[in-house]
Design a protein around this motif. Structure first.
Motif, PDB file in Angstrom:
ATOM      1  N   GLY A 155       0.798  -1.232   0.000  1.00  0.00           N
ATOM      2  CA  GLY A 155       0.000   0.000   0.000  1.00  0.00           C
ATOM      3  C   GLY A 155       0.820   1.267   0.000  1.00  0.00           C
ATOM      4  O   GLY A 155       0.284   2.361   0.198  1.00  0.00           O
ATOM      5  N   GLY A 156       2.120   1.157  -0.215  1.00  0.00           N
ATOM      6  CA  GLY A 156       3.003   2.317  -0.160  1.00  0.00           C
ATOM      7  C   GLY A 156       2.802   3.266  -1.312  1.00  0.00           C
ATOM      8  O   GLY A 156       2.235   2.929  -2.355  1.00  0.00           O
ATOM      9  N   ARG A 157       3.262   4.469  -1.095  1.00  0.00           N
ATOM     10  CA  ARG A 157       3.161   5.511  -2.114  1.00  0.00           C
ATOM     11  C   ARG A 157       4.575   5.891  -2.566  1.00  0.00           C
ATOM     12  O   ARG A 157       5.527   5.826  -1.787  1.00  0.00           O
ATOM     13  N   LEU A 158       4.666   6.334  -3.808  1.00  0.00           N
ATOM     14  CA  LEU A 158       5.973   6.635  -4.381  1.00  0.00           C
ATOM     15  C   LEU A 158       5.908   7.968  -5.118  1.00  0.00           C
ATOM     16  O   LEU A 158       5.068   8.155  -5.997  1.00  0.00           O
ATOM     17  N   ASN A 209      14.950   9.959 -15.856  1.00  0.00           N
ATOM     18  CA  ASN A 209      15.753   8.764 -16.129  1.00  0.00           C
ATOM     19  C   ASN A 209      16.028   7.996 -14.835  1.00  0.00           C
ATOM     20  O   ASN A 209      17.171   7.885 -14.385  1.00  0.00           O
ATOM     21  N   ALA A 210      14.977   7.462 -14.282  1.00  0.00           N
ATOM     22  CA  ALA A 210      15.077   6.725 -13.025  1.00  0.00           C
ATOM     23  C   ALA A 210      14.946   5.221 -13.284  1.00  0.00           C
ATOM     24  O   ALA A 210      14.319   4.806 -14.257  1.00  0.00           O
ATOM     25  N   LEU A 211      15.571   4.443 -12.426  1.00  0.00           N
ATOM     26  CA  LEU A 211      15.433   2.973 -12.405  1.00  0.00           C
ATOM     27  C   LEU A 211      15.745   2.382 -13.780  1.00  0.00           C
ATOM     28  O   LEU A 211      15.003   1.554 -14.293  1.00  0.00           O
ATOM     29  N   TYR A 212      16.850   2.783 -14.358  1.00  0.00           N
ATOM     30  CA  TYR A 212      17.121   2.516 -15.777  1.00  0.00           C
ATOM     31  C   TYR A 212      18.104   1.363 -15.994  1.00  0.00           C
ATOM     32  O   TYR A 212      17.822   0.434 -16.730  1.00  0.00           O
ATOM     33  N   TRP A 213      19.282   1.463 -15.355  1.00  0.00           N
ATOM     34  CA  TRP A 213      20.299   0.420 -15.523  1.00  0.00           C
ATOM     35  C   TRP A 213      20.335  -0.481 -14.292  1.00  0.00           C
ATOM     36  O   TRP A 213      20.220  -0.008 -13.168  1.00  0.00           O
ATOM     37  N   LEU A 257       7.171   3.467 -12.081  1.00  0.00           N
ATOM     38  CA  LEU A 257       7.027   4.924 -12.016  1.00  0.00           C
ATOM     39  C   LEU A 257       5.915   5.464 -12.901  1.00  0.00           C
ATOM     40  O   LEU A 257       5.538   6.628 -12.783  1.00  0.00           O
ATOM     41  N   GLY A 258       5.449   4.666 -13.847  1.00  0.00           N
ATOM     42  CA  GLY A 258       4.471   5.148 -14.813  1.00  0.00           C
ATOM     43  C   GLY A 258       5.117   5.770 -16.041  1.00  0.00           C
ATOM     44  O   GLY A 258       4.441   6.082 -17.015  1.00  0.00           O
ATOM     45  N   SER A 259       6.416   5.963 -15.995  1.00  0.00           N
ATOM     46  CA  SER A 259       7.124   6.548 -17.135  1.00  0.00           C
ATOM     47  C   SER A 259       8.544   6.005 -17.169  1.00  0.00           C
ATOM     48  O   SER A 259       9.017   5.399 -16.197  1.00  0.00           O
ATOM     49  N   THR A 304      -2.629   2.598  -7.100  1.00  0.00           N
ATOM     50  CA  THR A 304      -2.324   1.167  -7.146  1.00  0.00           C
ATOM     51  C   THR A 304      -3.483   0.382  -6.537  1.00  0.00           C
ATOM     52  O   THR A 304      -4.299   0.930  -5.783  1.00  0.00           O
ATOM     53  N   ALA A 305      -3.511  -0.895  -6.850  1.00  0.00           N
ATOM     54  CA  ALA A 305      -4.586  -1.756  -6.363  1.00  0.00           C
ATOM     55  C   ALA A 305      -4.540  -1.913  -4.853  1.00  0.00           C
ATOM     56  O   ALA A 305      -5.530  -2.298  -4.225  1.00  0.00           O
ATOM     57  N   GLU A 306      -3.402  -1.599  -4.258  1.00  0.00           N
ATOM     58  CA  GLU A 306      -3.246  -1.809  -2.813  1.00  0.00           C
ATOM     59  C   GLU A 306      -3.518  -0.556  -2.015  1.00  0.00           C
ATOM     60  O   GLU A 306      -3.180  -0.473  -0.830  1.00  0.00           O
ATOM     61  N   GLY A 307      -4.104   0.469  -2.647  1.00  0.00           N
ATOM     62  CA  GLY A 307      -4.452   1.688  -1.914  1.00  0.00           C
ATOM     63  C   GLY A 307      -3.350   2.731  -1.917  1.00  0.00           C
ATOM     64  O   GLY A 307      -3.461   3.756  -1.240  1.00  0.00           O
ATOM     65  N   GLY A 308      -2.306   2.471  -2.654  1.00  0.00           N
ATOM     66  CA  GLY A 308      -1.224   3.444  -2.760  1.00  0.00           C
ATOM     67  C   GLY A 308      -1.345   4.236  -4.045  1.00  0.00           C
ATOM     68  O   GLY A 308      -2.363   4.186  -4.741  1.00  0.00           O
ATOM     69  N   ALA A 309      -0.304   4.970  -4.353  1.00  0.00           N
ATOM     70  CA  ALA A 309      -0.303   5.771  -5.569  1.00  0.00           C
ATOM     71  C   ALA A 309       1.135   6.118  -5.949  1.00  0.00           C
ATOM     72  O   ALA A 309       2.047   6.001  -5.118  1.00  0.00           O
ATOM     73  N   VAL A 310       1.286   6.518  -7.205  1.00  0.00           N
ATOM     74  CA  VAL A 310       2.611   6.876  -7.732  1.00  0.00           C
ATOM     75  C   VAL A 310       2.493   8.203  -8.469  1.00  0.00           C
ATOM     76  O   VAL A 310       1.540   8.422  -9.225  1.00  0.00           O
TER      77      VAL A 310
END
Lengths: 122, 742
Positions: free
Chosen positions: B510-513, B519-523, B576-578, B686-692
């Motif tokens: 349920g965490g939020r981000l 350019n995050a989480l790339y390599w 991240l959605g992107s 998100t399905a767990e009550g969180g969001a990004v």
């Protein structure tokens, strides 16, 4: 200069005027072509800018192109404005590439003395 | 001129821990040290102002001393050799693939492939290569030396079998250099024998060093470093019986070197040369070293490998309780210089926690550590459309190559640097540092750019803690689970599997981000399993600055396949959605609100924001949209309920598609002519009550403080964070399925 390498027409001063008006930003295709020529070449002797005091003072430098040999400061060439430095490097390269001195309309400072270019608007 | 340089033994500590600071005062000056909390590292007079706060009771006055860095990797055999077995003579065989065969070594005395010498007297023997002479063997006696050389140079990147033999009775020294594949018209194989009346003057103190030689300077100071691959060195006695036979395909993921011979002459690597390297017999059918380690029996050594500077501690500090979690540094000041050694203080266990945690992307700091791109590579000026500006640290690093470079740079032999470490001064991981990559204006990049976020969190009064990537990698979701909302920084480009797993587990809970960068989480990177602060990158498939050689795409640390997460099957879009679409580095621009931003689900994000233009101001390039940009792509995993709230526009032609977005070259790719390269601000539940929420732009954080923090970027970020730390769950929209416009 390599055979068939693109050349700059020294009679076409429009890209020069455009660069002087806006050294960093959106360029016309003609200015992009000029910049791509001026920025080509090997690293040895290539101009760079050395920061002497952050946001206040810079010097003209030249890269060595040799691993382990740091850039040299060109004696006596300092700037208090980064866009002025950008223009000075452009001018030096343009004149070296074309073998032509730019006319007097390009002399003088880039900005009026009161212009603050150190911050956000750059 | 830099004269003060230092590093800490740790990057993340908490109350009760002791952190040690290791400093070189190049001019042996005294210096004062104080612990400070870094709030804003930006010196730009147009910004909100540099800010650090002294930690009371921390003051040292220290007599400095210069400490050296000895770069260069090799293998040290720990056990004494049974020299009596070598009295009548000896033979050595090995396979070599040199990468700088024209070089006679850094000091002209040769690139040593195998040596058995006394450290102090130099008595013994060594086998190496020396430019035009090709391979050589030297016997150093007590009074004289004899050298036998092939007399023909080796070719770069070709495998050779080198065999040498010393026959004491005959007084002969023999060398054979044989190319495994000949090249028409090039004579690069030779067999040479010379008379040798000299016997090696070794004593029981003699040790075998592979890829370097011992020196009288110190037990762990080596010389004559070799550049290239070595494989299967073998030492035999005069009769051909094995004395030592080292198989580098054993223990590829570690630092131990295994001797298969009868005397257990095991060793260890020094300064971490490249392992999991294809050997002479790699046949192209194998992609992962674990599948056929026998084809990965080579180690790639470099004269400039550096993992651990190994400096002595100047001072240490036990972290007291009660300090706010944050980015701290030991500030060093002498009469001529100043340096900062940064580290993070985490909130101590059992003392509660904030609702928000800011993850300082120290893996990405390591990837860029001591980057030399604008010094070494002609591309820099074209990448950012202006002349590179170098500060004192850059000029220092350009000369002092022993401080090592980044994972974008190359070794002196042209091969890519795959391992980075913080156990050395990292001069671009500092407050006040300006980078050529940081656009016009403040010119901040990585750590110093992230202080814009810390500065904003402080100004807005949010209760937050800071942790590092190393904490996340080591502890997994345990490091995140106390926090309702995770905040990512301006450019968290490099992440490990465990870090991604932790983010996924946090979301599942349920965490939020909130991602405030681009350019995050790339390599994919891999942290060393037992050496904290050491990290490996296999830059395979698309490369950047360099690319792995064929067959070498799996990390030596643990064996995971490297490259882009998108290619591994976990694209950043899922988290991240992107994901990364392109980059520029000259001017930054602004975002324009899109239709999705008027969806009631996004109303809280735009509360108090007027107009359609977001962020047409800022300290990084003059706008909130720029440097490196991410956008949504449902084909790559952007959830279908994602709202594309705003899209950037007005970029220059310096902004070009990333190589992963570019499957074929075509004209008109510049962002002034094509609408492909754009940043998008996205939001999804998100399905767990969180969001990004992701901004998709590195420059975003540079706009937070504009107009005394009263601006659309600050307001939007604040709206999101306040809602994301609110425990009320987010609800999925009634129908997630929507027309896919991205």
């Amino acid at each position: 200069m390599r055979a068939n390498a693109p050349r700059i027409d020294p009679a076409d001063l429009d890209p020069v005027r455009e660069f002087r008006a806006c050294p960093i930003g959106l360029h016309s295709p003609a200015l992009e072509a000029v910049l791509n020529i001026l920025r080509a070449g090997t690293m040895g002797g290539k101009y760079c800018i050395i920061c002497l005091e952050p946001h206040r003072k810079w010097a003209l430098g030249r890269l060595s192109g040799i691993r382990g040999v740091p850039p040299d400061v060109v004696p006596g060439v300092e700037y208090d404005d980064l866009e002025e430095a950008e223009w000075d490097v452009f001018r030096r390269r343009w004149e070296a590439e074309t073998g032509t001195r730019l006319p007097p309309e390009f002399d003088g400072p880039l900005h009026a003395p009161s212009t603050n270019t150190a911050g956000e608007s750059r | 001129m830099k004269t003060l340089l230092g590093y800490a033994d740790q990057i993340s500590v908490t109350a009760g821990d002791e952190i040690a600071f290791r400093v070189s005062s190049e001019t042996a000056e005294t210096y004062d040290a104080t612990i400070v909390r870094i709030v804003n590292g930006d010196l730009n007079p147009a910004g909100s102002g540099y800010r650090e706060e002294d930690v009371p009771g921390t003051a040292w006055h220290i007599q400095g001393r210069p400490q050296k860095i000895h770069a260069g990797s090799c293998i040290v055999v720990d056990t004494a050799v049974p020299l009596e077995r070598l009295a009548a003579g000896w033979r050595v065989t090995l396979l070599a693939r040199p990468t700088l065969p024209d070089s006679s070594g850094q000091d002209g005395t040769g690139q040593v492939m195998f040596s058995l010498r006394d450290r102090v007297s130099g008595g013994g023997m060594e086998i190496g290569i020396k430019g035009e002479e090709g391979a050589y063997v030297t016997v150093q006696g007590s009074q004289a030396r004899v050298t036998c050389a092939a007399g023909v140079p080796m070719r770069r990147h070709e495998w050779y079998r080198v065999r040498v033999a010393f026959d004491a009775a005959k007084g002969e020294l023999t060398l054979s250099q044989a190319a495994l594949e000949s090249c028409a018209g090039i004579a690069d194989s030779a067999d040479v024998t010379v008379a040798c009346a000299v016997e090696p003057a070794w004593t029981s103190a003699a040790r075998i060093i592979i890829a370097a030689r011992a020196t009288a300077e110190g037990e762990n100071i080596f010389g004559g470093f070799y550049n290239g691959k070595l494989e299967a060195p073998c030492l035999l006695d005069h009769a051909g019986a094995v004395i030592g036979q080292w198989d580098f395909s054993i223990g590829i993921d570690g630092q131990d070197i295994c001797d298969q011979g009868p005397f257990h002459l095991h060793g260890h690597t020094w300064q971490m040369p490249g392992r999991a390297m294809t050997g002479h017999n790699w046949n192209g059918s194998i992609r992962a070293w674990q599948d056929a380690p026998e084809q990965y029996g080579a180690i790639h050594f470099h004269e400039d490998d550096i993992i651990d500077a190994g400096w002595a501690t100047d001072f240490a500090w036990q972290v007291p309780s009660g300090l706010k979690s944050g980015l701290y540094a030991a500030r060093l000041r002498s009469a001529t210089d100043e340096d900062y050694i940064p580290f993070v203080i985490r909130r101590a266990a059992g003392t509660g926690h904030a609702p928000l945690v800011f993850v300082l992307p120290t893996a990405s700091y390591l990837a860029y550590a001591n980057e030399h791109l604008a010094i070494d590579a002609a591309l820099a000026e074209r990448v950012h459309d202006h002349v590179p500006v170098f500060g004192a640290s850059d000029v220092f690093l350009a000369e002092r190559r022993e401080f090592g470079a980044s994972l974008y740079d190359r070794h002196s032999d042209g091969s890519g640097i795959m391992i980075s470490s913080r156990l050395r001064p990292v001069l671009n991981m500092r407050p006040k540092y300006q980078s050529w990559l940081g656009g016009t204006g403040s010119g901040l990049w990585q750590m110093n750019a992230d202080t814009h976020i810390i500065d904003w969190l402080e100004h807005e009064g949010f209760d937050y803690d800071i942790i590092t990537d190393e904490d996340l990698d080591r502890e997994g979701v345990k490091a995140l689970s106390p926090y309702r909302c995770v905040m990512l920084a301006s450019h968290p480009e490099y992440v490990s599997t465990r870090m991604l797993d932790a983010l996924a587990a946090h979301r599942a809970d349920g965490g939020r981000l909130v991602s405030l960068g681009g350019n995050a989480l790339y390599w994919r990177v891999v942290y060393h399993p037992t050496m904290p602060g050491v990290m490996e990158l296999r830059r395979c498939e698309v490369g950047n600055g360099w690319i792995t050689d064929p067959g070498e795409s799996c990390h030596a640390f643990g064996g995971e396949y490297g490259g882009l997460w998108e290619r591994i099957g976990r694209p950043p879009h899922e988290t991240l959605g992107s994901g990364f679409i392109g980059q520029g580095f000259d001017k930054c621009t602004y975002f324009r609100r899109q239709a999705d931003s008027y969806n009631p689900r996004a109303a809280f994000i735009f509360d108090g924001i007027e107009g359609d233009i977001i962020g047409d101001f800022g300290l990084i390039g003059g706008g909130a949209a720029g440097i490196e940009l991410d956008r949504a792509n449902s084909a790559k995993g952007t959830p279908l309920n994602t709202l594309v709230l705003a899209r950037s526009e007005g970029h220059t032609n310096t902004y070009l598609p990333s190589t992963c977005a570019l499957l074929i070259n075509y004209a008109g790719q510049g962002a002034a002519q094509s609408d492909l390269v754009r940043a998008e601000i996205v939001f999804f539940e998100t399905a767990e009550g969180g969001a990004v929420f992701s901004t998709g732009s590195i420059a975003w954080s540079g706009s937070l403080s504009h107009a005394d923090y009263d601006n659309s970027v600050s307001r939007m970020t604040g709206n999101v964070v306040r809602r994301f730390i609110d425990p009320a769950p987010f609800e999925l929209p009634a129908s997630a399925a929507r027309p896919v416009s991205f």
